[in-house]
Design an enzyme around this catalytic site. Structure first.
Site, PDB file in Angstrom:
ATOM      1  N   ASP A  65     -37.872  -5.594  17.673  1.00 37.75           N
ATOM      2  CA  ASP A  65     -36.642  -5.717  18.450  1.00 37.75           C
ATOM      3  C   ASP A  65     -35.863  -6.965  18.045  1.00 37.75           C
ATOM      4  OD1 ASP A  65     -36.903  -3.365  20.179  1.00 37.75           O
ATOM      5  OD2 ASP A  65     -38.752  -4.360  20.758  1.00 37.75           O
ATOM      6  N   THR A  66     -34.801  -6.743  17.285  1.00 37.96           N
ATOM      7  CA  THR A  66     -34.016  -7.823  16.715  1.00 37.96           C
ATOM      8  C   THR A  66     -32.546  -7.418  16.690  1.00 37.96           C
ATOM      9  OG1 THR A  66     -34.355  -6.927  14.497  1.00 37.96           O
ATOM     10  CG2 THR A  66     -35.912  -8.585  15.216  1.00 37.96           C
ATOM     11  N   ALA A  67     -31.705  -8.311  16.192  1.00 36.39           N
ATOM     12  CA  ALA A  67     -30.277  -8.007  16.060  1.00 36.39           C
ATOM     13  C   ALA A  67     -29.775  -8.586  14.750  1.00 36.39           C
ATOM     14  CB  ALA A  67     -29.500  -8.589  17.238  1.00 36.39           C
ATOM     15  N   GLN A  76     -32.471  -4.249  12.380  1.00 37.85           N
ATOM     16  CA  GLN A  76     -33.520  -4.445  13.359  1.00 37.85           C
ATOM     17  C   GLN A  76     -34.745  -3.671  12.891  1.00 37.85           C
ATOM     18  OE1 GLN A  76     -33.685  -1.627  16.578  1.00 37.85           O
ATOM     19  NE2 GLN A  76     -33.279  -3.268  18.040  1.00 37.85           N
TER      20      GLN A  76
END
Length: 525
Positions: free
Chosen positions: A338-340, A420
């Site tokens: 879970d990233t951006a 992501q």
């Protein structure tokens, strides 16, 4: 669904949330450059995509300054606390994935904002934080992605975090007004006092006080001694492009290894979307993951043989080991997803490719005191096995999945791309780049085309190859027949991550593509 990319003659911003993209565009219109806009995008994402990223997390940056004519990297990841040792978890098999005892690394994001801004920005930190502060103060329409993740991970939130993200004990509805007054106050403090307000001032004091009261391990000294680093990026040449990644503790070299392996095959003779295409990419990446898992950690604690891993001769040996009809029996450890990711290019030719994260959705699940800051659980990936390459030690950076990418041609940025997805990042990056370079796709087409992700996710015993069911049934059958443990995913499955890309063509036009799986936007003119 839109196939064509957004095209600008001078500028382009891509991110997983339309308000963050708009914030970057606003800064560019005010006279800021790509670096100003990138920090504005990053800070706004920390507000409007709080389940994926925030002030309590880390960030990595690849920057290209037109004035300097070179690519640089900034490592904005935090180190474990001085008092964080394996014996803090005596009798436990692993570090808890959630809760205050998972929040054991200092957040590096705020430091990275000021570092990029101070080095290359034109505006003040307060000016570029203004959009994010506004959305935290006055509220914004809660995104479908935040709504979905609130349902998924709401049970992992501490009472203090639940009070913010599950107001009234309920999952907030998508499109409803979401306000973060505490975070707004913290951001205003940061805007006025800079990074020192975060690491040496009232913000660090509030976080460390909360840690002490709740059984956590980070202290004022841990925050005061934090410093991110400008580092030389690593790269490889691939079909006329110099492809850059952030060096370890980032896993970026994994994608470079895969490209070196793929270079040994003639993709021009392999049909896009065929069994041969997907199989070859998966097998190249498996080999890269195998080596990654043996060596990746903080390079200040263990030497990482990058010269050998990125050597073309070694890539040829790896390529020769690949069976074109059978899947190799290799495995990997699950990592957070879970990233951006976001990117900005301005009219002067400056470019920024960057990515940020809390590790799991909502990170540790704990908000620090009255700061409104959701703390990351990145340090939970450390091993408690003293013989493990990524074993927990004080003041150490962990194996990190974040890896923004930039491909240059003739010394100038040509493609900025990233996604992501933890384990999926080098996989999706390989898909994006090969699609654009070998099959003539524009950024939006490359992002939209069916994707896969190989590996084991948390709680699952098998190494699956998850493939979106838009892939031709015959190809899925061939993959299964070759020994891949194929699991069909939804047409545009969120497990594939949120990918974005910007391409700059020979006319200087900027084409932007954003992922239909998220709430993003490409804005250019």
């Amino acid at each position: 669904m839109t196939i064509g990319p957004v095209i600008g003659t001078k500028t382009m911003v891509v991110s997983p949330h339309y308000l963050a993209s708009a914030a970057g565009a606003r800064i560019l219109q005010r006279g800021g450059n790509a670096f100003d806009a990138a920090v504005a995008v990053s800070a706004t994402l920390a507000v409007v995509y709080p389940h994926m990223t925030g002030l309590g997390g880390d960030a990595y940056w690849l920057t290209y300054s037109a004035g300097e004519g070179r690519v640089r990297a900034y490592n904005g990841s935090g180190r474990s606390g001085y008092g964080v040792r394996r014996d803090c978890y005596a009798g436990e098999s692993s570090i808890p994935r959630r809760g205050v005892r998972s929040a054991i690394t200092v957040p590096g994001m705020a430091d990275s904002w000021e570092a990029v801004q101070r080095q290359y920005g034109r505006l003040t930190l307060a000016e570029v934080l203004e959009p994010g502060i506004g959305y935290a103060t006055d509220g914004f329409p809660l995104s479908p992605d935040q709504h979905g993740n609130s349902i998924l991970a709401g049970a992992a939130l501490s009472p203090g975090a639940a009070a913010v993200y599950l107001p009234g004990g309920k999952v907030p509805r998508a499109g409803g007004k979401f306000v973060q007054k505490q975070l707004a106050r913290t951001l205003r403090t940061l805007a006025a006092g800079g990074r020192d307000a975060f690491y040496k001032g009232v913000i660090a004091e509030e976080i460390s006080k909360d840690m002490l009261a709740s059984g956590g391990y980070l202290t004022r000294d841990d925050f005061a001694d934090h410093q991110g680093n400008w580092v030389e990026p690593i790269s490889t040449d691939y079909h006329g492009h110099q492809v850059y990644q952030v060096p370890p503790n980032s896993q970026g070299f994994t994608a470079l290894m895969a490209l070196n392996i793929l270079e040994r095959f003639n993709l021009a003779e392999i049909e896009h979307g065929s069994f041969e295409y997907y199989h070859l990419l998966v097998e190249a990446l498996k080999l890269s993951f195998r080596d990654r898992d043996q060596v990746l950690t903080d390079p200040e604690f263990s030497s990482i043989p990058l010269e050998r891993l990125l050597d073309k001769q070694y890539a040829m040996e790896l390529a020769d080991s690949i069976s074109l009809r059978r899947a190799a029996a290799l495995g990997s450890e699950p990592v957070g997803r879970d990233t951006a990711y976001a990117a900005v290019v301005d009219g002067e030719g400056n470019a920024v490719s960057f990515i940020q994260s809390l590790y799991f959705e909502f990170g540790s699940g704990r908000v620090a005191g009255d700061t409104g800051i959701l703390l990351q659980n990145r340090g939970s990936f450390f091993s408690l096995d003293p013989s493990h390459i990524n074993t927990l030690e004080p003041h150490k950076r962990t194996f990190h999945t974040l890896m923004p990418a930039m491909a240059c041609q003739a010394g100038k940025p040509a493609i900025l791309y990233g996604t992501q997805g933890g384990e999926g990042q080098p996989q999706t990056q390989s898909l994006l780049l090969t699609r654009m370079l070998h099959y003539g796709m524009n950024p939006q087409e490359a992002v939209n085309a069916p994707r896969f992700v190989w590996g084991r996710t948390w709680g699952e015993p098998t190494q699956e190859l998850k493939v979106e069911k838009r892939v031709a049934p015959q190809v899925l059958e061939e993959l299964a027949g070759a020994g891949h443990l194929v699991r069909q995913a939804a047409d545009y499955d969120g497990i594939m991550g949120h990918a974005h890309a910007i391409a700059i063509d020979g006319n200087g036009f900027r084409s932007g593509g954003t992922d239909p799986r998220c709430d993003g936007a490409a804005i250019g003119w």
